[in-house]
Design a protein around this motif. Sequence first.
Motif, mmCIF file in Angstrom:
data_model
loop_
_atom_site.group_PDB
_atom_site.id
_atom_site.type_symbol
_atom_site.label_atom_id
_atom_site.label_comp_id
_atom_site.label_asym_id
_atom_site.label_seq_id
_atom_site.Cartn_x
_atom_site.Cartn_y
_atom_site.Cartn_z
ATOM 1 N N GLU A 118 0.843 -1.198 0.000
ATOM 2 C CA GLU A 118 0.000 0.000 0.000
ATOM 3 C C GLU A 118 0.872 1.239 0.000
ATOM 4 O O GLU A 118 1.922 1.266 0.638
ATOM 5 N N LYS A 120 0.291 5.329 0.719
ATOM 6 C CA LYS A 120 -0.628 6.387 1.136
ATOM 7 C C LYS A 120 0.089 7.717 0.931
ATOM 8 O O LYS A 120 1.157 7.949 1.509
ATOM 9 N N MET A 122 0.440 11.693 1.419
ATOM 10 C CA MET A 122 -0.002 12.705 2.386
ATOM 11 C C MET A 122 0.393 14.086 1.896
ATOM 12 O O MET A 122 1.570 14.361 1.712
ATOM 13 N N LYS A 140 2.341 5.278 15.244
ATOM 14 C CA LYS A 140 1.034 5.662 14.681
ATOM 15 C C LYS A 140 0.982 7.122 14.206
ATOM 16 O O LYS A 140 -0.052 7.591 13.728
ATOM 17 N N TRP A 154 1.301 13.996 11.559
ATOM 18 C CA TRP A 154 0.271 13.308 10.778
ATOM 19 C C TRP A 154 -0.102 11.991 11.442
ATOM 20 O O TRP A 154 0.741 11.348 12.051
ATOM 21 N N ASP A 155 -1.369 11.572 11.256
ATOM 22 C CA ASP A 155 -1.682 10.185 11.588
ATOM 23 C C ASP A 155 -1.452 9.352 10.321
ATOM 24 O O ASP A 155 -1.129 9.902 9.258
ATOM 25 N N ASP A 157 -3.395 7.940 8.381
ATOM 26 C CA ASP A 157 -4.366 8.146 7.299
ATOM 27 C C ASP A 157 -4.090 9.433 6.540
ATOM 28 O O ASP A 157 -4.822 9.792 5.617
ATOM 29 N N ASN A 159 -4.036 12.506 7.988
ATOM 30 C CA ASN A 159 -4.640 13.694 8.620
ATOM 31 C C ASN A 159 -3.586 14.410 9.459
ATOM 32 O O ASN A 159 -2.835 13.760 10.181
#
Length: 328
Positions: A118, A120, A122, A140, A154-155, A157, A159
């Motif tokens: 994966e 992601k 940001m 995390k 950042w988290d 995900d 955010n």
Amino acid sequence: MHIMHEDSSRSPTYTVACEDYVHVVEFSPFSSGTTASLLAYGGNQYVVVGTCLFQEEDMEVEGVELNVLRVFHHELRVVTLAWSPESRMDRVPMIRFCTAASDSKLRLLTSDLQDRHEVKVMEGHTSYINHLVFEPTEGKQIASVSDDHTCRVWDLDGNESATLRLRSPGVSVCWHPEEALKLMVAEKKGTIRFYDLVTQQAILSLDCGQSPLMSADWCFTNTIKVGAVAGNDWLIWDITRSSYPQEKRPAHIDKARLFKWSRANENLFATTGCPGKICSQLLLHHFGHPQPVMIGSVAVGSGLSWHRTLPLCVIGGDRKLCFWMTEM
């Protein structure tokens, strides 16, 4: 000012050939759950992840054994890279790391080294990202610093949970496992601040007294020690004593570029010079020794990372990784 010259420099203890130019290289600062260390290095459009074992750790190994686990495609040149503490090689293997690229975006890469991969992306920074780090106890959260005068947290995900406004470009960010609610942020203008992540307020600041500050590091084995390079000098603070450096010395003729504490010894640290026309200089220092304890040089080297338990560091170069081993 005495600076040791080329003729006293040592060639690397070990070298490993790579396919391409290496821009960044990082040992994982966390245990992989096996005897081998996780290592990642990146270049123009790729990141290679592997495990590394040295003859100092295993008698069967001749020199160094680098076992490539996976090559990740990366759209752009990797600028900086950080390992997650969640990366493990025992039981169920999982690789997780985060990169920053020249497009001012972070990319969180997660893989089980089989079929799950994966990425992601940001977004939020509006300029070049200089450094990033995972929260070291659980992994995390990620903190990043940028030329846009912010440090962002950042988290996973993507955010933003915090945005710290800086007064100049952010060059380094450190998160210490013993001080998980604090963040150390170094700014190019010459200031290093510690922030309380609960209140998002600065609680302590250190002053270089000179700029540009290029790189700073928080000592892993002794939390009261902070080191940095600014101009040609390295600087070290005892944060309990003063906001001004306890010691500073000239190190590099061609401006210093990176400062990294050894993870194995609180008195051992490394600095690199800015890549020169011919070669980059690596200096290994022992706090208390007036001269570097070892000098290495590597053609157009970049990146700098210490092994988790050995007094050994790595620099990337032109189609190779160069490893230097020193004494404790």
